[in-house]
Design a protein around this motif. Sequence first.
Motif, PDB file in Angstrom:
ATOM      1  N   SER A 183      14.539  -6.817  70.706  1.00  0.00           N
ATOM      2  CA  SER A 183      14.650  -7.688  71.816  1.00  0.00           C
ATOM      3  C   SER A 183      13.827  -7.160  72.804  1.00  0.00           C
ATOM      4  O   SER A 183      14.442  -6.263  73.464  1.00  0.00           O
ATOM      5  N   TRP A 184      13.203  -8.090  73.374  1.00  0.00           N
ATOM      6  CA  TRP A 184      12.739  -7.240  74.808  1.00  0.00           C
ATOM      7  C   TRP A 184      11.656  -6.833  74.561  1.00  0.00           C
ATOM      8  O   TRP A 184      11.518  -5.771  74.613  1.00  0.00           O
ATOM      9  N   GLY A 235       6.981  -6.648  63.591  1.00  0.00           N
ATOM     10  CA  GLY A 235       6.512  -7.106  65.452  1.00  0.00           C
ATOM     11  C   GLY A 235       6.739  -7.747  65.455  1.00  0.00           C
ATOM     12  O   GLY A 235       5.678  -9.334  65.707  1.00  0.00           O
ATOM     13  N   SER A 236       6.781  -7.879  67.169  1.00  0.00           N
ATOM     14  CA  SER A 236       6.801  -9.629  67.998  1.00  0.00           C
ATOM     15  C   SER A 236       5.839  -9.027  68.729  1.00  0.00           C
ATOM     16  O   SER A 236       5.231  -7.808  69.247  1.00  0.00           O
ATOM     17  N   GLY A 242       7.818 -11.414  63.186  1.00  0.00           N
ATOM     18  CA  GLY A 242       8.372 -11.039  64.776  1.00  0.00           C
ATOM     19  C   GLY A 242       8.243 -12.482  65.092  1.00  0.00           C
ATOM     20  O   GLY A 242       7.787 -13.445  64.519  1.00  0.00           O
ATOM     21  N   ALA A 243       8.701 -13.264  65.733  1.00  0.00           N
ATOM     22  CA  ALA A 243       9.004 -14.661  66.841  1.00  0.00           C
ATOM     23  C   ALA A 243       8.418 -14.053  68.268  1.00  0.00           C
ATOM     24  O   ALA A 243       9.756 -13.169  68.928  1.00  0.00           O
ATOM     25  N   TYR A 244       8.412 -15.101  69.064  1.00  0.00           N
ATOM     26  CA  TYR A 244       9.040 -14.834  70.268  1.00  0.00           C
ATOM     27  C   TYR A 244      10.297 -15.061  70.612  1.00  0.00           C
ATOM     28  O   TYR A 244      11.233 -14.245  71.462  1.00  0.00           O
ATOM     29  N   GLY A 261      11.339  -8.634  65.415  1.00  0.00           N
ATOM     30  CA  GLY A 261      11.380  -8.048  66.268  1.00  0.00           C
ATOM     31  C   GLY A 261      11.630  -9.096  67.099  1.00  0.00           C
ATOM     32  O   GLY A 261      10.681 -10.773  66.581  1.00  0.00           O
ATOM     33  N   ALA A 262      11.783  -9.421  68.863  1.00  0.00           N
ATOM     34  CA  ALA A 262      11.338 -11.384  69.224  1.00  0.00           C
ATOM     35  C   ALA A 262      10.995 -10.051  70.774  1.00  0.00           C
ATOM     36  O   ALA A 262      11.203  -9.660  70.942  1.00  0.00           O
ATOM     37  N   GLU A 263      10.311 -11.076  71.471  1.00  0.00           N
ATOM     38  CA  GLU A 263       9.543 -10.642  72.624  1.00  0.00           C
ATOM     39  C   GLU A 263      10.187 -10.818  73.481  1.00  0.00           C
ATOM     40  O   GLU A 263      10.492 -10.528  74.700  1.00  0.00           O
ATOM     41  N   ALA A 264      10.923 -12.270  73.324  1.00  0.00           N
ATOM     42  CA  ALA A 264      11.409 -12.735  74.650  1.00  0.00           C
ATOM     43  C   ALA A 264      13.359 -11.276  75.338  1.00  0.00           C
ATOM     44  O   ALA A 264      13.214 -10.951  74.397  1.00  0.00           O
ATOM     45  N   ARG A 265      13.168 -11.583  76.423  1.00  0.00           N
ATOM     46  CA  ARG A 265      14.527 -11.792  76.725  1.00  0.00           C
ATOM     47  C   ARG A 265      15.841 -12.343  76.130  1.00  0.00           C
ATOM     48  O   ARG A 265      15.663 -13.498  75.864  1.00  0.00           O
ATOM     49  N   ASN A 266      17.038 -11.852  76.757  1.00  0.00           N
ATOM     50  CA  ASN A 266      18.270 -12.949  76.041  1.00  0.00           C
ATOM     51  C   ASN A 266      18.110 -14.285  76.686  1.00  0.00           C
ATOM     52  O   ASN A 266      19.546 -15.193  76.175  1.00  0.00           O
TER      53      ASN A 266
END
Length: 282
Positions: A48-49, A190-191, A210-212, A228-233
Amino acid sequence: MANGSNSPAGGAVAGGALRFAGRMPDAAASSALTFDYFMVAGGGGGGSWQGAGGGAGGILEGLVVLASGSYDIVIGGGGAGGSNAPGTNGGDTTFNGLTAIGGGGGGSEAGAPLSGGSGGGKGTAAGTGSGTAGQGTDGGSNYGGKGNGGGGGAGTAGVASTSTVAGNGGDGRSSYITGALVYYGGGGGGSDRRPPTVDGDGGLGGGGDGAYSVPGNGAANTGGGGGGAEARNDAAGFNPAEGGTGIVLIRYLGDQVATGGTVTTVAGYTVHTFTSDGTFTV
């Protein structure tokens, strides 16, 4: 994400040839049996991130001759999704001295992808997630500032991101050992990083998409990699993706002569399915 169909008559398909497992054809039959086995390790968690997809758990298959006795089986768990970090590796699956290696965690902005049975996809941090020869493939690379790579599948490598789409997870490998065509070991998708890039899809065989902020987990008992995640936690609903747990399948021709796992019969074969740790006793 398993894909089923009717099994052809005969044995398991391996390298284009039909294989048959059953009793030894001579005096050794009284003390030893031959078995088909199919082992899948746990899939890697997604990063993520700017996260990339997790790699699939490694796959081993073949024939083994076992004397009477008990054989411990350990099923690899799925790797955890990363929190502003790469995912962690899946757990190894073991049986009779054989080890299918857990899938590599997907990379992120904060760290490189991890190697494993199949390698994790690359996020924005430098590095390569490598697969293990004979068990899986490498993860895909990212595309400068646009999208992140897909995790390697047990059958085909993770796909590199482009300027318009994040990398898809690599596809897994198929088996007829249960009597139906089923795929295992798909890599996680993947994101994306920013529009117009779109998220990658999980590979055939249980890979998560994969997603945001809420990517797909690897499917249970397939060894699929997490998406995978695009966003932060700190994103709303943030929930990084776990890899899928592994499995062991053991098959032989004829009536049941062993114990352990969930036992089924199909087309004259006995099949033992282990989705958690156990003992196979001949």
